[in-house]
Design an enzyme around this catalytic site. Structure first.
Site, PDB file in Angstrom:
ATOM      1  N   SER A  59      24.531 -23.359 -24.586  1.00 27.06           N
ATOM      2  CA  SER A  59      24.895 -24.750 -24.320  1.00 27.06           C
ATOM      3  C   SER A  59      26.395 -24.984 -24.478  1.00 27.06           C
ATOM      4  O   SER A  59      27.062 -24.267 -25.222  1.00 27.06           O
ATOM      5  CB  SER A  59      24.136 -25.680 -25.281  1.00 27.06           C
ATOM      6  OG  SER A  59      22.760 -25.635 -25.039  1.00 27.06           O
ATOM      7  N   PRO A  60      26.929 -26.005 -23.796  1.00 22.66           N
ATOM      8  CA  PRO A  60      28.351 -26.342 -23.917  1.00 22.66           C
ATOM      9  C   PRO A  60      28.636 -27.068 -25.228  1.00 22.66           C
ATOM     10  O   PRO A  60      28.590 -28.294 -25.288  1.00 22.66           O
ATOM     11  CB  PRO A  60      28.602 -27.238 -22.701  1.00 22.66           C
ATOM     12  CG  PRO A  60      27.273 -27.870 -22.420  1.00 22.66           C
ATOM     13  CD  PRO A  60      26.245 -26.846 -22.785  1.00 22.66           C
ATOM     14  N   CYS A  73      31.109 -28.132 -28.268  1.00 16.56           N
ATOM     15  CA  CYS A  73      32.528 -28.297 -28.607  1.00 16.56           C
ATOM     16  C   CYS A  73      32.906 -27.394 -29.786  1.00 16.56           C
ATOM     17  O   CYS A  73      32.216 -27.371 -30.803  1.00 16.56           O
ATOM     18  CB  CYS A  73      32.820 -29.747 -28.957  1.00 16.56           C
ATOM     19  SG  CYS A  73      32.806 -30.855 -27.543  1.00 16.56           S
ATOM     20  N   TYR A 112      30.279 -40.508 -23.828  1.00 14.41           N
ATOM     21  CA  TYR A 112      31.599 -40.280 -23.237  1.00 14.41           C
ATOM     22  C   TYR A 112      31.762 -41.156 -21.991  1.00 14.41           C
ATOM     23  O   TYR A 112      30.866 -41.933 -21.649  1.00 14.41           O
ATOM     24  CB  TYR A 112      31.799 -38.795 -22.960  1.00 14.41           C
ATOM     25  CG  TYR A 112      31.796 -37.989 -24.249  1.00 14.41           C
ATOM     26  CD1 TYR A 112      32.800 -38.180 -25.200  1.00 14.41           C
ATOM     27  CD2 TYR A 112      30.775 -37.101 -24.548  1.00 14.41           C
ATOM     28  CE1 TYR A 112      32.793 -37.490 -26.407  1.00 14.41           C
ATOM     29  CE2 TYR A 112      30.757 -36.405 -25.752  1.00 14.41           C
ATOM     30  CZ  TYR A 112      31.766 -36.605 -26.675  1.00 14.41           C
ATOM     31  OH  TYR A 112      31.736 -35.938 -27.874  1.00 14.41           O
TER      32      TYR A 112
END
Length: 232
Positions: A10-11, A13, A170
């Site tokens: 998964s992306p 952070c 976001y």
């Protein structure tokens, strides 16, 4: 292209960028993932502009320097394995100018250390956060072009797919949610209008991806989990 299995990194952070470019941390973190057997690797939320970063330690892909850095990283990763590699493109909106979470969680930077953030309606994220600037129609077009610019750089650098970040509070989520979008123009009001800007970005980037046979996806929030928010 068929993935060899259903396991996808998964992306997540990392807040470990150096001058907003991949650092040694990314080489070891993603390098390990490439040789571990994942069917696909997704790079973390990457800002389309400096203004679009969550923190000062975020990755960004908006200029030639970023492009060269990502291209170098991808060359290294693809020398380790053949798993497809994607990137998540994002703008933080009012969640930007944030302190690194392990230094101070859920805390915005001070005016001196941070930058002015933006959002659809200029509403604060929380009481402990600075007030963002309302996005003008002219600024909407600027952001659209920034997303397109980053997508082009991503494809040229060698990414196999692009994911648009429309979730987790976001900027693009901020447009869709009635909690953060109380505009009275064509980008606010009913659900169709609130979705207009994110869909416009997706439509334009789809054109770019189609030319290069690049997969386009999106991460979308399905529930605000607040009484006045949206749900499925």
């Amino acid at each position: 292209r068929k993935l060899r299995n259903r396991f996808i990194l998964s992306p997540m952070c990392q807040y470990m960028a150096k001058n907003n470019n991949p650092s040694n941390w990314h080489y070891q973190h993603l390098g390990k993932a490439m040789i571990s057997g994942f069917g696909m690797i997704m790079l973390e939320s990457t800002a389309i502009s400096l203004e679009g970063r969550i923190s000062k330690n975020d990755l960004a892909l908006y200029n030639k320097n970023n492009f060269k850095s990502f291209k170098k990283l991808l060359k290294f990763l693809k020398s380790l394995g053949d798993a497809p590699i994607g990137i998540q493109l994002s703008h933080s909106g009012r969640k930007g100018s944030s302190e690194i979470p392990w230094i101070k969680t859920n805390k915005s930077l001070t005016k001196k250390k941070g930058w002015i953030t933006i959002s659809p309606s200029g509403l604060k994220r929380d009481k402990n956060w600075l007030t963002p600037k309302k996005i003008s129609k002219k600024k909407i077009n600027v952001i659209l072009n920034q997303f397109k610019n980053s997508a082009k750089y991503a494809i040229s650098a060698g990414f196999d797919c692009i994911e648009l970040h429309m979730a987790h509070g976001y900027l693009l989520h901020q447009f869709v949610s009635p909690i953060s979008n109380i505009r009275n123009d064509e980008y606010g009001g009913n659900l169709k209008n609130r979705c207009k800007f994110p869909l416009k970005i997706a439509t334009e980037i789809k054109k770019i991806c189609k030319k290069k046979n690049i997969i386009l996806g999106a991460r979308v929030t399905g529930n605000d989990w607040v009484k006045s928010g949206f749900s499925i």
